[in-house]
Write an enzyme that holds these catalytic residues in place. Structure first.
Site, PDB file in Angstrom:
ATOM      1  N   CYS A 161       0.840  -1.204   0.000  1.00  0.00           N
ATOM      2  CA  CYS A 161       0.000   0.000   0.000  1.00  0.00           C
ATOM      3  C   CYS A 161       0.877   1.257   0.000  1.00  0.00           C
ATOM      4  O   CYS A 161       1.850   1.349   0.750  1.00  0.00           O
ATOM      5  CB  CYS A 161      -0.909  -0.001   1.226  1.00  0.00           C
ATOM      6  SG  CYS A 161      -2.011   1.425   1.253  1.00  0.00           S
ATOM      7  N   CYS A 169       0.214   4.828   6.964  1.00  0.00           N
ATOM      8  CA  CYS A 169      -0.429   4.708   8.281  1.00  0.00           C
ATOM      9  C   CYS A 169       0.562   4.020   9.231  1.00  0.00           C
ATOM     10  O   CYS A 169       0.973   2.877   8.983  1.00  0.00           O
ATOM     11  CB  CYS A 169      -1.724   3.916   8.170  1.00  0.00           C
ATOM     12  SG  CYS A 169      -2.792   4.528   6.849  1.00  0.00           S
ATOM     13  N   CYS A 229       0.487   0.241  10.350  1.00  0.00           N
ATOM     14  CA  CYS A 229       0.016  -0.786   9.417  1.00  0.00           C
ATOM     15  C   CYS A 229       1.147  -1.630   8.830  1.00  0.00           C
ATOM     16  O   CYS A 229       2.131  -1.113   8.295  1.00  0.00           O
ATOM     17  CB  CYS A 229      -0.781  -0.121   8.293  1.00  0.00           C
ATOM     18  SG  CYS A 229      -1.456  -1.336   7.155  1.00  0.00           S
ATOM     19  N   CYS A 240     -16.542  -9.242   5.450  1.00  0.00           N
ATOM     20  CA  CYS A 240     -15.840  -7.998   5.141  1.00  0.00           C
ATOM     21  C   CYS A 240     -14.603  -8.305   4.314  1.00  0.00           C
ATOM     22  O   CYS A 240     -13.880  -9.263   4.607  1.00  0.00           O
ATOM     23  CB  CYS A 240     -15.409  -7.306   6.430  1.00  0.00           C
ATOM     24  SG  CYS A 240     -16.754  -7.089   7.591  1.00  0.00           S
ATOM     25  N   CYS A 252     -19.339  -6.066   3.369  1.00  0.00           N
ATOM     26  CA  CYS A 252     -18.628  -4.850   3.769  1.00  0.00           C
ATOM     27  C   CYS A 252     -17.299  -4.864   3.034  1.00  0.00           C
ATOM     28  O   CYS A 252     -16.695  -5.932   2.890  1.00  0.00           O
ATOM     29  CB  CYS A 252     -18.395  -4.855   5.277  1.00  0.00           C
ATOM     30  SG  CYS A 252     -17.432  -3.436   5.870  1.00  0.00           S
ATOM     31  N   CYS A 296     -19.149   1.955   8.357  1.00  0.00           N
ATOM     32  CA  CYS A 296     -18.402   1.315   9.444  1.00  0.00           C
ATOM     33  C   CYS A 296     -17.193   2.211   9.668  1.00  0.00           C
ATOM     34  O   CYS A 296     -16.364   2.354   8.768  1.00  0.00           O
ATOM     35  CB  CYS A 296     -17.991  -0.096   9.019  1.00  0.00           C
ATOM     36  SG  CYS A 296     -16.840  -0.890  10.153  1.00  0.00           S
ATOM     37  N   ARG A 336     -17.820  -2.432  17.845  1.00  0.00           N
ATOM     38  CA  ARG A 336     -17.100  -3.675  17.521  1.00  0.00           C
ATOM     39  C   ARG A 336     -15.733  -3.753  18.189  1.00  0.00           C
ATOM     40  O   ARG A 336     -14.936  -2.827  18.096  1.00  0.00           O
ATOM     41  CB  ARG A 336     -16.926  -3.793  16.001  1.00  0.00           C
ATOM     42  CG  ARG A 336     -16.132  -5.034  15.619  1.00  0.00           C
ATOM     43  CD  ARG A 336     -16.079  -5.231  14.141  1.00  0.00           C
ATOM     44  NE  ARG A 336     -17.416  -5.316  13.591  1.00  0.00           N
ATOM     45  CZ  ARG A 336     -17.747  -4.884  12.375  1.00  0.00           C
ATOM     46  NH1 ARG A 336     -16.844  -4.336  11.613  1.00  0.00           N
ATOM     47  NH2 ARG A 336     -18.979  -5.004  11.953  1.00  0.00           N
TER      48      ARG A 336
HETATM   49  S1  SF4 Z   1      -4.217   1.127   6.920  1.00  0.00           S
HETATM   50 FE1  SF4 Z   1      -2.586   0.064   5.765  1.00  0.00          FE
HETATM   51  S2  SF4 Z   1      -3.640  -0.768   3.983  1.00  0.00           S
HETATM   52 FE2  SF4 Z   1      -4.988   0.800   4.831  1.00  0.00          FE
HETATM   53  S3  SF4 Z   1      -4.443   2.685   3.782  1.00  0.00           S
HETATM   54 FE3  SF4 Z   1      -3.174   2.660   5.616  1.00  0.00          FE
HETATM   55  S4  SF4 Z   1      -1.248   1.668   4.977  1.00  0.00           S
HETATM   56 FE4  SF4 Z   1      -2.794   1.217   3.389  1.00  0.00          FE
END
Ligand code: SF4
Length: 326
Positions: free
Chosen positions: A65, A69, A72, A109, A140, A200, A272
């Site tokens: 990705c 974040c 993550c 999901c 979802c 959600c 949740r």
């Molecule tokens: S949480 Fe992870 S998968 Fe989702 S947008 Fe952020 S870096 Fe990408």
């Protein structure tokens, strides 16, 4: 003078969207027993407290990705050992959905690690949504940011819910993510709502945020024009290689408090218990159910992080006298 613990639960009133920071801070500051009592009372006004909604989450496109974040494992910006994979085939997804249904899940999901879906990928996800719906399950998806047309397309495929979290307070947000803004997230939520898809949306605690940030996160969620139908509250899973991999663990009682405040401020939403259950004692999970959590993810994996084994979950629900919501 009315003491906090003598206040009757105001659950009979319609949900409020004008919660102030002072009010939410005051809830977090209540003695633990008063807070949990109030949350449990609100829960009973709107739900059968013996029922827990069970969802299964499948990663249909893992890793690689472009977003950053800080929590993550799937960000391409961090060395976490998660490899980038291609979007799963429709048939494999449907086989997983059938297995989830056989295991008692009512909602399926599907998560993809994208900044936002490309057109050709969206077509494929729409086919997955249609296939899972045909099995009689709620659907979802979480695919990153959506524009208006993409949300409409998913609605056309029959999508029930779209997951897009606010993650934390507006003030703390930039410490966690720099590649998309809080406003971007709110815009995606608006597009989802406009398309008539249920929302959600929740957040993560244990990312080094202050109590005031938890207050800010709850106020942001509870101030949305319509409360999210599902509010996942995640406990950070420290993933090695991510900026938050070394974060100090949150006190489990502070996690329960966050669940309770979410329940009181968003009385008709499903609250949740999401990521972090693997590292939570069964007693903490039980307290979360008492405090108004009424939904869990079920299955051996939550995207790329472990989740309690199915048997252990079922035994816990049995021991607590809880049952799966139809
Ligand atoms: S949480 Fe992870 S998968 Fe989702 S947008 Fe952020 S870096 Fe990408």
């Amino acid at each position: 003078m009315t003491l906090a613990h003598e206040m009757p639960p105001d659950a009979a009133l319609p949900p409020r969207h004008d919660w102030t920071r002072e009010e939410v801070r005051a809830l977090f500051s209540l003695p633990f027993t008063d807070l949990v009592f109030q949350a449990a009372s609100v829960h009973r006004e709107h739900f059968d407290p013996a029922e827990v909604q069970i969802s299964t989450l499948l990663s249909i496109k893992t890793g690689g990705c472009p977003e950053d974040c800080g929590y993550c494992s799937q960000s391409a910006k961090f060395e976490t050992g998660v490899k980038a994979e291609k979007l799963m085939d429709l048939e494999m997804v449907l086989a997983e959905a059938r297995a989830a249904k056989a295991g008692g899940a009512s909602r399926f999901c599907m998560g993809a690690a994208w900044r936002s879906p490309k057109e050709r990928d969206l077509e494929k996800v729409c086919a997955m949504v249609e296939g899972v719906k045909a099995l009689g399950m709620e659907t979802c998806v979480t695919l990153g940011m959506l524009d208006h047309a993409q949300a409409q397309k998913l609605k056309g495929a029959g999508l029930d819910y779209y997951n897009h979290n606010l993650d934390t307070s507006p003030e703390y947000y930039e410490r966690i993510i720099t590649t998309r803004t809080y406003r971007d997230r709110l815009d995606t939520l608006d597009h989802v709502r406009e398309a008539g898809i249920h929302v959600c949306c929740g957040g993560i605690v244990g990312m080094g945020e202050s109590l005031e940030d938890r207050v800010g996160m709850i106020v942001a969620l509870a101030s949305l024009p319509v409360h999210p139908e599902s509010v996942p509250i995640n406990m950070l899973m420290q993933v090695e290689g991510t900026p938050l991999g070394e974060s100090a663990k949150i006190d489990p009682l502070d996690f329960v408090r966050t669940i309770a405040v979410a329940r009181i401020t968003m009385p008709t939403s499903m609250v949740r218990l999401s990521a972090g259950r693997e590292h939570m004692s069964e007693e903490t999970q039980a307290l979360c159910f008492v405090a108004g959590a009424n939904s869990i993810f079920y299955g051996p994996k939550l995207l790329t992080t472990p989740n309690p084994a199915r048997d252990r979950d079922m035994r816990l629900l049995d021991r607590l006298g809880l049952r799966a919501m139809e």
